[in-house]
Design a protein around this motif. Sequence first.
Motif, PDB file in Angstrom:
ATOM      1  N   ASP A  15       0.850  -1.196   0.000  1.00  0.00           N
ATOM      2  CA  ASP A  15       0.000   0.000   0.000  1.00  0.00           C
ATOM      3  C   ASP A  15       0.886   1.248   0.000  1.00  0.00           C
ATOM      4  OD1 ASP A  15      -2.072   1.782   0.317  1.00  0.00           O
ATOM      5  OD2 ASP A  15      -3.006   0.718   1.982  1.00  0.00           O
ATOM      6  N   PRO A  16       1.639   1.476  -1.084  1.00  0.00           N
ATOM      7  CA  PRO A  16       2.653   2.539  -1.069  1.00  0.00           C
ATOM      8  C   PRO A  16       2.098   3.944  -0.857  1.00  0.00           C
ATOM      9  CG  PRO A  16       2.387   1.634  -3.286  1.00  0.00           C
ATOM     10  CD  PRO A  16       1.650   0.720  -2.355  1.00  0.00           C
ATOM     11  N   ASP A  17       0.898   4.218  -1.303  1.00  0.00           N
ATOM     12  CA  ASP A  17       0.339   5.564  -1.133  1.00  0.00           C
ATOM     13  C   ASP A  17       0.083   5.870   0.341  1.00  0.00           C
ATOM     14  OD1 ASP A  17       0.421   6.065  -3.830  1.00  0.00           O
ATOM     15  OD2 ASP A  17      -1.667   5.495  -4.185  1.00  0.00           O
ATOM     16  N   TRP A  19       1.352   4.246   2.850  1.00  0.00           N
ATOM     17  CA  TRP A  19       2.641   4.199   3.541  1.00  0.00           C
ATOM     18  C   TRP A  19       3.330   5.558   3.450  1.00  0.00           C
ATOM     19  CZ3 TRP A  19       7.640   5.139   2.014  1.00  0.00           C
ATOM     20  CH2 TRP A  19       8.632   4.824   2.959  1.00  0.00           C
ATOM     21  N   LEU A  20       3.332   6.146   2.261  1.00  0.00           N
ATOM     22  CA  LEU A  20       3.972   7.447   2.084  1.00  0.00           C
ATOM     23  C   LEU A  20       3.286   8.504   2.947  1.00  0.00           C
ATOM     24  CD1 LEU A  20       6.212   8.907   0.535  1.00  0.00           C
ATOM     25  CD2 LEU A  20       4.578   9.334  -1.314  1.00  0.00           C
ATOM     26  N   SER A  21       1.968   8.481   3.016  1.00  0.00           N
ATOM     27  CA  SER A  21       1.251   9.424   3.882  1.00  0.00           C
ATOM     28  C   SER A  21       1.635   9.249   5.343  1.00  0.00           C
ATOM     29  CB  SER A  21      -0.256   9.245   3.731  1.00  0.00           C
ATOM     30  OG  SER A  21      -0.686   9.606   2.446  1.00  0.00           O
ATOM     31  N   SER A  22       1.878   8.002   5.751  1.00  0.00           N
ATOM     32  CA  SER A  22       2.211   7.740   7.148  1.00  0.00           C
ATOM     33  C   SER A  22       3.559   8.325   7.550  1.00  0.00           C
ATOM     34  CB  SER A  22       2.194   6.236   7.428  1.00  0.00           C
ATOM     35  OG  SER A  22       3.322   5.579   6.865  1.00  0.00           O
ATOM     36  N   ARG A  23       4.389   8.672   6.588  1.00  0.00           N
ATOM     37  CA  ARG A  23       5.692   9.287   6.905  1.00  0.00           C
ATOM     38  C   ARG A  23       5.508  10.677   7.515  1.00  0.00           C
ATOM     39  NH1 ARG A  23       7.916   4.979   7.616  1.00  0.00           N
ATOM     40  NH2 ARG A  23       5.708   4.437   7.611  1.00  0.00           N
ATOM     41  N   ALA A 183      -4.064  11.944   3.847  1.00  0.00           N
ATOM     42  CA  ALA A 183      -3.294  12.769   2.912  1.00  0.00           C
ATOM     43  C   ALA A 183      -3.126  12.098   1.562  1.00  0.00           C
ATOM     44  CB  ALA A 183      -1.920  13.088   3.514  1.00  0.00           C
ATOM     45  N   HIS A 184      -3.136  10.767   1.544  1.00  0.00           N
ATOM     46  CA  HIS A 184      -2.963  10.041   0.281  1.00  0.00           C
ATOM     47  C   HIS A 184      -4.046  10.374  -0.738  1.00  0.00           C
ATOM     48  CE1 HIS A 184      -5.081   7.630   3.298  1.00  0.00           C
ATOM     49  NE2 HIS A 184      -5.864   7.246   2.313  1.00  0.00           N
ATOM     50  N   ALA A 185      -5.198  10.890  -0.272  1.00  0.00           N
ATOM     51  CA  ALA A 185      -6.243  11.282  -1.220  1.00  0.00           C
ATOM     52  C   ALA A 185      -5.779  12.419  -2.125  1.00  0.00           C
ATOM     53  CB  ALA A 185      -7.517  11.676  -0.474  1.00  0.00           C
ATOM     54  N   ALA A 186      -4.749  13.137  -1.697  1.00  0.00           N
ATOM     55  CA  ALA A 186      -4.185  14.198  -2.549  1.00  0.00           C
ATOM     56  C   ALA A 186      -3.508  13.621  -3.786  1.00  0.00           C
ATOM     57  CB  ALA A 186      -3.191  15.034  -1.750  1.00  0.00           C
TER      58      ALA A 186
END
Length: 210
Positions: A15-17, A19-23, A183-186
């Motif tokens: 789930d890379p999107d 995951w990236l938001s979780s940073r 945030a991944h919705a962006a």
Amino acid sequence: MTSSSDLDAQVRSADPDRWLSSRFIGDAQARADVIALYAFEAELIAIPARVTQPLLAEMRFAWWREQLDGVFAGLGRKGHPVLEALTDLISRRALDRAPFDALIEAHIGRVHGEAHDLDAFYVGPMRAAVRVLAGAGHDAAVVEAGRMWGLAQTGRLEEARASRPTANRALKALPPAGFPALAHAALVGIAAGDPTRALRLTWAVARGRV
């Protein structure tokens, strides 16, 4: 022993999107808690790819539903990294069980050909992550963002784009601490290989808009 870094790697692959938001979650424990939620979802998502018959898939989903009994009783299965992490998370954050059960039921429906339940697949999990980061009381603020993400994930990209203004109006009521949960919705409409993805997320978090 499986560590939180192993779950982090699992989510990064599956789930890379998100995951990236979780940073963008500054607190390490809160980030690990959100990753535990995403790892649970990753386990469910992988089931249809591992079995060929709907009945076998349903049996595996039913196993996860049964395991939730122990998780919510504080007695999650030892030695299973996702269940152990969920048990610890739920004991500290007092999350409701209903969204977890709804997600499993929606997955069972999908293997039998039912339409995507956007609220079960996307809104419920987003609400749970927001509750981890910002506490209770923000369910209404994330509904439209969750549906926007769900529309994009199910191939209804134009509808997702059209819903962005409504989602952003609702997000004005969300505390900044909860924003990394959605945030991944962006990234709706942004290609997976676009090198500006991380920058776009940074800008979205800074503005509190998707």
